[in-house]
Design an enzyme around this catalytic site. Sequence first.
Site, PDB file in Angstrom:
ATOM      1  N   ASP A  10     102.433  37.551  12.773  1.00 13.68           N
ATOM      2  CA  ASP A  10     102.583  36.159  12.352  1.00 13.68           C
ATOM      3  C   ASP A  10     103.006  36.194  10.871  1.00 13.68           C
ATOM      4  O   ASP A  10     102.866  37.226  10.198  1.00 13.68           O
ATOM      5  CB  ASP A  10     101.234  35.442  12.510  1.00 13.68           C
ATOM      6  CG  ASP A  10     101.251  34.064  11.889  1.00 13.68           C
ATOM      7  OD1 ASP A  10     102.194  33.308  12.165  1.00 13.68           O
ATOM      8  OD2 ASP A  10     100.326  33.748  11.115  1.00 13.68           O
ATOM      9  N   ASP A  12     103.043  32.896   8.334  1.00 12.95           N
ATOM     10  CA  ASP A  12     102.305  31.988   7.448  1.00 12.95           C
ATOM     11  C   ASP A  12     100.806  32.232   7.538  1.00 12.95           C
ATOM     12  O   ASP A  12     100.223  32.164   8.618  1.00 12.95           O
ATOM     13  CB  ASP A  12     102.632  30.536   7.795  1.00 12.95           C
ATOM     14  CG  ASP A  12     104.085  30.230   7.498  1.00 12.95           C
ATOM     15  OD1 ASP A  12     104.475  30.375   6.332  1.00 12.95           O
ATOM     16  OD2 ASP A  12     104.831  29.869   8.429  1.00 12.95           O
TER      17      ASP A  12
HETATM   18  C1  XBP Z   1     103.089  28.244  10.654  1.00 16.67           C
HETATM   19  C2  XBP Z   1     103.356  26.835  10.686  1.00 16.67           C
HETATM   20  C3  XBP Z   1     104.606  26.357  10.148  1.00 16.67           C
HETATM   21  C4  XBP Z   1     104.706  26.196   8.663  1.00 16.67           C
HETATM   22  C5  XBP Z   1     105.881  25.319   8.350  1.00 16.67           C
HETATM   23  O1  XBP Z   1     102.196  28.581  11.721  1.00 16.67           O
HETATM   24  O2  XBP Z   1     102.588  26.057  11.189  1.00 16.67           O
HETATM   25  O3  XBP Z   1     104.783  25.089  10.699  1.00 16.67           O
HETATM   26  O4  XBP Z   1     103.554  25.572   8.137  1.00 16.67           O
HETATM   27  O5  XBP Z   1     107.046  25.861   8.813  1.00 16.67           O
HETATM   28  P1  XBP Z   1     102.038  30.093  12.199  1.00 16.67           P
HETATM   29  P2  XBP Z   1     108.335  24.965   9.141  1.00 16.67           P
HETATM   30  O6  XBP Z   1     101.559  30.862  11.022  1.00 16.67           O
HETATM   31  O7  XBP Z   1     100.979  30.035  13.265  1.00 16.67           O
HETATM   32  O8  XBP Z   1     103.363  30.550  12.729  1.00 16.67           O
HETATM   33  O9  XBP Z   1     108.293  23.779   8.238  1.00 16.67           O
HETATM   34  O10 XBP Z   1     109.501  25.871   8.867  1.00 16.67           O
HETATM   35  O11 XBP Z   1     108.249  24.569  10.592  1.00 16.67           O
HETATM   36 MG    MG Z   2      99.708  31.749  10.670  1.00 12.43          MG
END
Ligand code: XBP
Ligand code: MG
Length: 253
Positions: A10, A12
Amino acid sequence: MTELQALLFDVDGTLADTERDGHRPAFNRAFADAGLDWDWSPELYGELLAVTGGKERIRYYLDKYNTGFRHDGDLDALIASLHKAKTAHYTRLLAEGAIPLRPGVKRLITEARAAGLRLAVATTTTPENVTALLRHALHPDAESWFEVIAAGDVVPAKKPDPGIYLYAMEKMGLTPAQCIAFEDSRNGILSSRGAGLATIIAVNGYTRDDDFTGAAIVLDHWGEPGQPFSVLQGDAGGRDHLDLELVRRLHSM
Ligand code: XBP
Ligand code: MG
């Protein structure tokens, strides 16, 4: 016992603590650019993280927290344009070096590459965001280290749906038993476990109290020699940082 072949990451919250001081201010700047007075505080943003995906998050905000907002035109188009501006602000922040990797991430990825393990990304975020983070925080060539970067709208449903992990494994020709996932959130582990993957969790400020039932281990961060992690759930066998030996051990459990 199936041998570990690949690490699926993952992005973020897992590779870097991007949400509070990266995505959130980027959303706020996009709102201000558009003349909107919306302001997502750190606390509100924690609630909005219930929904993954930036476009989906804006819609959720309007449905649940800003129900008085009226827009005469095409709402989908407004959301798409706000999100495009947000991505530009966010990738600029990354290019400025505003968001570092979490402790231990670079070391573990370097160790995995040296050992010949295959690497992939499985995330809900926009592909440009992943490229910018890898390039600016990991290494200028880091994008090429990952065999598959599965991101954003490439699958119809975002996490907690398992689709993004299934997509990455299908592209790599691997089964879940040959892989392990790295996640930071409830929606993340629902996705990875839903895809049948053993999952290592490193929490962040927004996800510390999430339910991580089914995790191979839950850590406060990945740890470095001299910067030990705390084990929040599970058994690290007396180790104090996540190296390949511990990853293999957790995969074989
Ligand atoms: C990541 C997210 C994303 C980011 C924003 O979740 O929820 O939506 O916050 O990205 P994970 P975008 O770590 O579970 O993948 O604005 O590019 O959608
Ligand atoms: Mg995440």
